[in-house]
Design an enzyme around this catalytic site. Structure first.
Site, PDB file in Angstrom:
ATOM      1  N   TYR A   1       0.868  -1.189   0.000  1.00 45.42           N
ATOM      2  CA  TYR A   1       0.000   0.000   0.000  1.00 45.42           C
ATOM      3  C   TYR A   1       0.898   1.230   0.000  1.00 45.42           C
ATOM      4  O   TYR A   1       1.579   1.521   0.976  1.00 45.42           O
ATOM      5  CB  TYR A   1      -0.900  -0.026   1.236  1.00 45.42           C
ATOM      6  CG  TYR A   1      -1.965   1.057   1.295  1.00 45.42           C
ATOM      7  CD1 TYR A   1      -2.091   2.041   0.322  1.00 45.42           C
ATOM      8  CD2 TYR A   1      -2.864   1.082   2.347  1.00 45.42           C
ATOM      9  CE1 TYR A   1      -3.067   3.018   0.388  1.00 45.42           C
ATOM     10  CE2 TYR A   1      -3.859   2.048   2.439  1.00 45.42           C
ATOM     11  CZ  TYR A   1      -3.953   3.012   1.458  1.00 45.42           C
ATOM     12  OH  TYR A   1      -4.927   3.977   1.541  1.00 45.42           O
TER      13      TYR A   1
ATOM     14  N   LYS B   1      -1.308  -1.276  -4.121  1.00 45.17           N
ATOM     15  CA  LYS B   1      -2.404  -0.304  -4.081  1.00 45.17           C
ATOM     16  C   LYS B   1      -1.747   1.060  -4.091  1.00 45.17           C
ATOM     17  O   LYS B   1      -1.155   1.482  -3.084  1.00 45.17           O
ATOM     18  CB  LYS B   1      -3.249  -0.495  -2.833  1.00 45.17           C
ATOM     19  CG  LYS B   1      -4.376   0.531  -2.671  1.00 45.17           C
ATOM     20  CD  LYS B   1      -5.094   0.342  -1.343  1.00 45.17           C
ATOM     21  CE  LYS B   1      -6.278   1.267  -1.173  1.00 45.17           C
ATOM     22  NZ  LYS B   1      -5.936   2.693  -1.160  1.00 45.17           N
TER      23      LYS B   1
END
Length: 303
Positions: free
Chosen positions: A137, A165
């Site tokens: 992330y 992400k």
């Protein structure tokens, strides 16, 4: 690794509280069913939208449990397990594996400015703690660390790392991560304001903090992109962005505004936890206008 189950609209799951501000089993499960009925592909549980940094370990485990009990096997479930310490992150990772989650994800360590070697070690210890695939992330605007291409390439040497992400604002970052990872890596568009452009430049999927406020619009945006209808894709992104700007223009947390919006859409999942600030006063009336904008946009693009 079958990656198709990670492709689609994956809302970031909001923290669900009772009227006393405690994590609510009933409201969490109601929210699960609400999103399932909307037709989303999966859920990203326990991240920024889940107010993870303001919850203790037991509260985070409770949310993971309630979501799994409701939707395991029905939707793709990604558990965000990033926590202030590696020890807590590993505890959450192992618990998510026990619950049957499909993948793990984590932000880099926060607060202390650490060398990249520490970030590498942090993610690697989480990855090695389970057999689940892992999604990096990258959200530099809140963590203070921007994922470097060198570390991304190094992380990809571990076959359990299946994607990133990416919530950094430059859309070129998505293109670069996709160019590096190729077809064996899933790149998730993070900034909701650039969903369409992110998909066109290389994102395979999307995880977003406003998806659950208006899932119908993001599902329609994905349909336009995947079918090659780029004219309507641009139009719906403009409408989405107008709504996001309106949500962010209010006094108080955007998540508080979204939760008030969801109440108007028939779903009460409580408010936000301090220090996030609640929306109040005249801004509550403005949310009624935002809901109307969403309703009008849904009708505008309905086929």
């Amino acid at each position: 690794m079958e990656l198709e189950k990670f492709k689609g609209i994956i809302p970031a799951f909001y923290a669900c509280y009772d009227d006393a501000g405690e994590v609510s089993e009933n409201r969490t499960k109601e929210f699960c069913n609400y999103l399932f009925e909307k037709g989303v592909k999966g859920l990203y549980v326990g991240g920024s939208s889940g107010e993870c940094i303001y919850q203790n370990l037991d509260e985070r485990k409770a949310t993971l449990k309630y979501v799994s009990e409701t939707l395991k096997g029905k939707l793709t479930l990604i558990a965000h397990v990033g926590a202030p310490s590696t020890r807590e992150s590993v505890i959450l990772a192992k618990y998510a594996e026990e619950l049957g989650y499909d993948a793990l994800s984590a932000i880099p360590p926060i607060y202390f400015k650490l060398p990249e070697s520490s970030i590498d070690k942090y993610w690697s210890e989480i990855i090695d703690s389970t057999d689940l695939p892992f999604i990096i992330y990258n959200i530099p605007q809140t963590t203070g660390y921007s994922l470097s291409m060198n570390l991304f390439k190094k992380m990809l040497e571990n076959k359990k790392v299946i994607g990133v992400k990416n919530s950094s604002m430059p859309v070129m970052d998505i293109e670069r991560f996709k160019a590096c990872g190729g077809e064996n890596v899933i790149v998730f568009n993070g900034p909701d304001e650039q969903y369409v452009s992110g998909r066109l430049i290389g994102a395979d999927s999307g995880i977003g903090g406003t998806y659950a406020a208006m899932p119908e619009l993001f599902l329609q945006a994905e349909e336009f992109v995947s079918s090659g209808n780029f004219t309507d894709a641009r139009r719906i992104q403009t409408d989405i962005n107008d709504i996001i700007i309106a949500l962010c223009s209010l006094n108080g947390s955007m998540y508080s505004a979204i939760k008030e919006l969801l109440k108007l859409r028939g779903l009460n999942i409580g408010s936000v936890r301090g220090p996030l600030e609640e929306v109040s006063g005249e801004d509550l009336f403005k949310i009624e206008g935002i809901k109307e904008s969403i309703d009008q946009a849904i009708l505008k693009y309905r086929r």
